[in-house]
Design a protein around this motif. Structure first.
Motif, mmCIF file in Angstrom:
data_model
loop_
_atom_site.group_PDB
_atom_site.id
_atom_site.type_symbol
_atom_site.label_atom_id
_atom_site.label_comp_id
_atom_site.label_asym_id
_atom_site.label_seq_id
_atom_site.Cartn_x
_atom_site.Cartn_y
_atom_site.Cartn_z
ATOM 1 N N ASP A 155 49.958 47.807 40.582
ATOM 2 C CA ASP A 155 49.520 47.274 42.049
ATOM 3 C C ASP A 155 48.717 46.223 41.779
ATOM 4 O O ASP A 155 47.435 46.312 41.672
ATOM 5 C CB ASP A 155 49.194 48.528 43.054
ATOM 6 C CG ASP A 155 49.033 48.114 44.318
ATOM 7 O OD1 ASP A 155 48.840 46.784 44.718
ATOM 8 O OD2 ASP A 155 48.821 48.959 45.025
ATOM 9 N N PRO A 156 49.136 45.132 42.297
ATOM 10 C CA PRO A 156 48.282 43.871 42.437
ATOM 11 C C PRO A 156 46.905 44.010 42.806
ATOM 12 O O PRO A 156 45.943 43.199 42.487
ATOM 13 C CB PRO A 156 49.082 42.764 42.769
ATOM 14 C CG PRO A 156 50.071 43.228 43.831
ATOM 15 C CD PRO A 156 50.497 44.784 43.097
ATOM 16 N N PHE A 157 46.625 45.150 43.733
ATOM 17 C CA PHE A 157 45.778 45.207 44.524
ATOM 18 C C PHE A 157 45.098 46.781 44.272
ATOM 19 O O PHE A 157 44.549 47.168 45.110
ATOM 20 C CB PHE A 157 45.801 45.023 46.043
ATOM 21 C CG PHE A 157 46.134 43.506 46.365
ATOM 22 C CD1 PHE A 157 45.523 42.518 46.101
ATOM 23 C CD2 PHE A 157 47.625 43.393 46.572
ATOM 24 C CE1 PHE A 157 45.855 41.081 46.377
ATOM 25 C CE2 PHE A 157 47.825 42.007 46.801
ATOM 26 C CZ PHE A 157 47.217 40.954 46.636
ATOM 27 N N ARG A 158 45.233 47.288 43.262
ATOM 28 C CA ARG A 158 44.990 48.421 42.982
ATOM 29 C C ARG A 158 43.356 48.467 42.706
ATOM 30 O O ARG A 158 42.947 47.949 41.700
ATOM 31 C CB ARG A 158 45.566 48.965 41.591
ATOM 32 C CG ARG A 158 45.351 50.742 41.220
ATOM 33 C CD ARG A 158 46.361 50.891 40.024
ATOM 34 N NE ARG A 158 45.835 52.411 39.756
ATOM 35 C CZ ARG A 158 46.413 52.881 38.714
ATOM 36 N NH1 ARG A 158 46.764 52.546 37.676
ATOM 37 N NH2 ARG A 158 46.070 54.195 38.606
ATOM 38 N N GLY A 159 42.957 49.376 43.243
ATOM 39 C CA GLY A 159 41.191 49.502 43.204
ATOM 40 C C GLY A 159 40.402 48.329 43.976
ATOM 41 O O GLY A 159 39.248 48.466 43.931
ATOM 42 N N SER A 160 41.307 47.718 44.680
ATOM 43 C CA SER A 160 40.468 46.373 45.494
ATOM 44 C C SER A 160 41.292 46.427 46.708
ATOM 45 O O SER A 160 42.526 46.464 46.873
ATOM 46 C CB SER A 160 40.175 45.358 44.723
ATOM 47 O OG SER A 160 41.547 44.629 44.291
ATOM 48 N N PRO A 161 40.837 46.081 47.817
ATOM 49 C CA PRO A 161 41.630 45.599 48.947
ATOM 50 C C PRO A 161 42.481 44.132 48.747
ATOM 51 O O PRO A 161 41.972 43.333 48.016
ATOM 52 C CB PRO A 161 40.377 45.441 50.274
ATOM 53 C CG PRO A 161 39.261 44.951 49.384
ATOM 54 C CD PRO A 161 39.174 45.511 48.020
ATOM 55 N N ALA A 162 43.471 44.305 49.612
ATOM 56 C CA ALA A 162 44.262 43.044 49.715
ATOM 57 C C ALA A 162 43.560 41.742 50.346
ATOM 58 O O ALA A 162 42.465 42.503 51.239
ATOM 59 C CB ALA A 162 45.378 43.407 50.434
ATOM 60 N N PRO A 163 43.964 40.780 50.379
ATOM 61 C CA PRO A 163 43.106 39.600 51.048
ATOM 62 C C PRO A 163 42.927 39.767 52.446
ATOM 63 O O PRO A 163 41.774 39.388 52.959
ATOM 64 C CB PRO A 163 43.845 38.453 50.545
ATOM 65 C CG PRO A 163 44.457 38.533 49.480
ATOM 66 C CD PRO A 163 44.921 40.250 49.538
ATOM 67 N N GLU A 164 43.775 40.346 53.134
ATOM 68 C CA GLU A 164 43.852 40.486 54.687
ATOM 69 C C GLU A 164 44.898 41.761 55.071
ATOM 70 O O GLU A 164 45.620 41.823 54.122
ATOM 71 C CB GLU A 164 44.091 39.267 55.298
ATOM 72 C CG GLU A 164 45.538 38.819 55.063
ATOM 73 C CD GLU A 164 45.827 37.460 55.969
ATOM 74 O OE1 GLU A 164 45.676 37.523 57.095
ATOM 75 O OE2 GLU A 164 46.220 36.377 55.260
#
Length: 341
Positions: free
Chosen positions: A316-325
């Motif tokens: 997941d490109p946003f695993r462990g961090s929120p998506a930009p919006e």
């Protein structure tokens, strides 16, 4: 809010029947931004949402006015309130004026060039004619054809769901993703999403009732885009319609609606091809990253155990961090979930 402010609070009574054989019943009518809402006169429960742009008057100039939501036999609405009839026709005129209309000079020039091209069409293979139509058809006409396919699809799924807040949420979701012009949620018969010509999307309610997050709906659309990346949806539609329809489109700029009959059902019968191969997963992950959408919710939506879509979870490109919006604001997501209620 309606397309014309003076009709914002307008309501009226009418006589509605769901099928040609059903008894007519008294209903309460109100105008939405682009829809006519039909409610039960006693319980105030919404019975139907009709698109004002697609509304057809069966007896122009006659009284009382008779309306249907499409050319197909089925629902019928009788309205005797002249103010409501006047409001419907004025709002329809406003909606029509807001649609993209190619300039007359541009249309003439395009038509003359295509007429010249069509003279040699008899020497082409049918596939070459379809390929040429796909190359030259403008975006606005592609979207019109996509809506045409959606209308044919609605024969199987039922009319797409509408509500003022839900439609606004769908517009926000379309704007959030690339190459999507509009999204319609159909009430039954579709799982996931299908990409139609012109960036029109048919979305199944299963994407709204599973994991409580809009990433599932966005993921279904991204997956459908990847699945049909090898073939332009317009090419598939014209292949169904045939080379004669492609020639008509080239020479007149129009595609006869009857040539799309049955294509919507064929699209529904063709599932989105997802093999979860390494190459396919990598391409889909790249699409999620470009769109700024987490892939994990979609992965669990297609397999609650996560095993079949493990690559979408682990990479997941946003695993462990929120998506930009966020894909949608909370109130938009709630409105979208309830659009078919």
């Amino acid at each position: 809010m309606t397309a014309l402010p003076q009709y914002e609070m307008l309501t009226a009574q009418g006589l509605w029947r769901e099928t040609p054989q059903a008894q007519r019943r008294l209903v309460l009518l109100s105008l939405g931004d682009a829809t006519l809402v039909i409610r039960d006169n006693l319980s105030d429960r919404a019975l139907a949402h009709w698109s004002l742009a697609a509304l057809i008057r069966r007896n122009p100039g006659g009284k009382p006015a008779l309306y249907t939501p499409s050319e197909e036999p089925g629902e019928e609405l009788e309205i005797g309130d002249e103010l409501m009839v006047e409001a419907i026709e004025k709002v329809q005129a406003v909606l029509e004026s807001r649609r993209p209309h190619p300039g007359r000079l541009r249309r003439i020039g395009w038509g003359l060039g295509l007429v010249t091209l069509s003279i040699g069409a008899v020497f082409w293979l049918p596939g070459a004619m379809i390929d040429q139509a796909v190359r030259v058809v403008p975006i606005a006409k592609r979207t019109d054809i996509g809506r045409m396919v959606l209308m044919d699809m609605e024969r199987s799924t039922g009319v797409a769901c509408h509500s003022t807040e839900g439609d606004a949420a769908l517009e926000a979701l379309a704007n959030r993703l690339q190459d999507i012009s509009e999204i319609a949620v159909v009430p039954r018969g579709l799982k996931g999403a299908r990409i139609l010509p012109g960036g029109v999307v048919a979305l199944g309610t299963d994407t709204l009732t599973g994991p409580d997050t809009p990433e599932v709906a966005a993921g279904a659309i991204l997956a459908a885009q990847q699945a049909q990346a090898a073939e332009d949806p317009l090419h598939a539609a014209l292949a169904w319609a045939g080379s004669g329809a492609a020639l008509t489109l080239l020479t007149t700029g129009d595609l006869p609606a009857e040539r799309m009959q049955g294509f919507g059902a064929a699209v529904l019968a063709t599932p989105t091809a997802i093999t979860h191969s390494e190459a396919e997963t990598d391409a889909l992950l790249a699409a999620f990253k470009a769109a700024g959408v987490s892939s994990t919710p979609y992965a669990y939506a297609i397999d609650p155990t996560g095993e079949a879509a493990l690559g979408l979870i682990e990479a997941d490109p946003f695993r462990g961090s929120p998506a930009p919006e966020p894909v949608l604001a909370d109130d938009q997501w709630l409105a979208l979930k309830d659009i078919c209620s």
